[in-house]
Design a protein around this motif. Structure first.
Motif, short mmCIF file in Angstrom:
data_model
loop_
_atom_site.label_atom_id
_atom_site.label_comp_id
_atom_site.label_asym_id
_atom_site.label_seq_id
_atom_site.Cartn_x
_atom_site.Cartn_y
_atom_site.Cartn_z
N VAL A 234 0.81 -1.22 0.00
CA VAL A 234 0.00 0.00 0.00
C VAL A 234 0.84 1.27 0.00
N ALA A 235 2.16 1.14 0.09
CA ALA A 235 3.02 2.33 0.10
C ALA A 235 2.97 3.02 -1.26
N PRO A 236 3.16 4.34 -1.29
CA PRO A 236 3.17 5.05 -2.58
C PRO A 236 4.19 4.47 -3.55
N ALA A 237 3.86 4.49 -4.82
CA ALA A 237 4.72 3.88 -5.85
C ALA A 237 6.08 4.56 -5.94
N ASP A 238 6.17 5.83 -5.51
CA ASP A 238 7.44 6.54 -5.63
C ASP A 238 8.31 6.40 -4.38
N THR A 239 7.98 5.45 -3.49
CA THR A 239 8.79 5.25 -2.28
C THR A 239 9.50 3.91 -2.34
N ILE A 240 10.53 3.78 -1.52
CA ILE A 240 11.33 2.55 -1.48
C ILE A 240 11.55 2.15 -0.03
N ASP A 241 11.93 0.89 0.17
CA ASP A 241 12.27 0.41 1.50
C ASP A 241 13.73 0.76 1.79
N VAL A 242 13.94 1.65 2.77
CA VAL A 242 15.29 2.11 3.09
C VAL A 242 15.84 1.43 4.34
N GLY A 243 15.18 0.36 4.79
CA GLY A 243 15.59 -0.31 6.02
C GLY A 243 17.03 -0.78 6.01
N ALA A 244 17.41 -1.52 4.96
CA ALA A 244 18.78 -2.03 4.89
C ALA A 244 19.78 -0.89 4.75
#
Length: 285
Positions: A234-244
């Motif tokens: 459900v996150a916006p398409a222009d976002t990424i997972d920055v966890g790592a």
């Protein structure tokens, strides 16, 4: 004059919308092989290949793309004909957790409208706890929530939601500074999950934005204000997972569960369609 099988046309439209024979079968309460057979017979009747099939992908052929809009028109006319004797429009009231619907909501609603043009769908978005309370009071027909604990068992597991630390691609975090996070207002189980993970990892954080659902939190992270714990689906398409990238702790996954009050066969069919449509939104992830 050729006569088309309405159920076969419906199977084609659902498969095209949900991009899956399996999801279409769930929506029509039948088997994948039955859906495939209906569409094959429809293709034979039309003398055209409507779908290109691969082991992992179902997509419209050129002829299928040309047939899709007339097929929708045919289904709508069929529904109108069935309702021409003053039958009441059905209303389905569904409560959904804030963290289950986001940028994909228009796609979800389009798929529901395509499957049941005459259905009046009322969606109430709130916390999982509030949605379940409404179901217990009989105020809604069904609740779709995240399962965070064992206090409410049962229900149908629709999918497993995977969470990430979502942010814009250009989000900047400077070492030594508290991590800027965007959250849902307390009490929120996803907020608690994120904060607990950061605290256990010894990562300092500061809340810079408090939203009222995935759409508002998504806007904040798209704007580069913060990082948020959100379902990747459900996150916006222009976002990424920055966890790592930022060394953030992994987040647990959660079951998305459908709880429903006893209902008639039509209500159960509508809920099957809704569950299949939600599953389909996870396909690209």
């Amino acid at each position: 004059m050729k006569t088309l099988d309405i159920e076969a046309v419906q199977a084609f439209v659902l498969t095209a919308d949900l991009k899956s024979f399996t999801r279409a079968a769930e929506a029509m309460d039948t088997t994948q092989s039955a859906i495939s057979l209906k569409i094959k017979r429809l293709e034979d009747e039309l003398g055209r290949r409507l779908l290109d099939r691969t082991p992992r992908l179902v997509r419209l052929s050129a002829d299928g793309d040309a047939f899709l809009t007339p097929a929708r028109t045919l289904l709508a006319a069929h529904h109108d004909a069935l309702g021409s004797f003053g039958l009441e429009r059905r209303r389905l009231v569904v409560g959904i957790s804030h963290h289950i619907v986001g940028a994909e909501l228009p796609v979800l609603l389009r798929r529901m409208k395509s499957a049941e043009p005459s259905l009046v769908l009322e969606i109430r978005v709130s916390t999982s706890r509030q949605v379940l309370d409404e179901l217990d009071r009989g105020a809604i027909d069904a609740a779709i929530v995240l399962r965070h604990d064992n206090r409410r068992r049962g229900g149908e597991v629709i999918l497993k939601e995977t969470f990430g630390w979502m942010a814009s691609a250009d989000f900047e975090h400077h070492g030594g500074e508290p991590l800027r996070i965007a959250t849902q207002a307390d009490p929120c189980s996803v907020r608690s999950m994120a904060v607990d993970a950061l605290n256990r990892a010894g990562i300092a954080w500061t809340e810079v934005f408090v939203g009222g659902g995935v759409v508002t939190i998504g806007a904040a992270i798209s704007a580069g204000l913060a990082v948020a714990a959100l379902g990747r689906r459900v996150a916006p398409a222009d976002t990424i997972d920055v966890g790592a990238q930022l060394g953030l702790p992994p987040l647990p996954s959660r079951d998305v569960v459908l709880h429903a009050s006893p209902g008639d066969q039509q209500t159960k069919q509508s809920l099957r369609t809704l569950a299949a449509a939600i599953r389909a939104t996870a396909a690209k992830h």
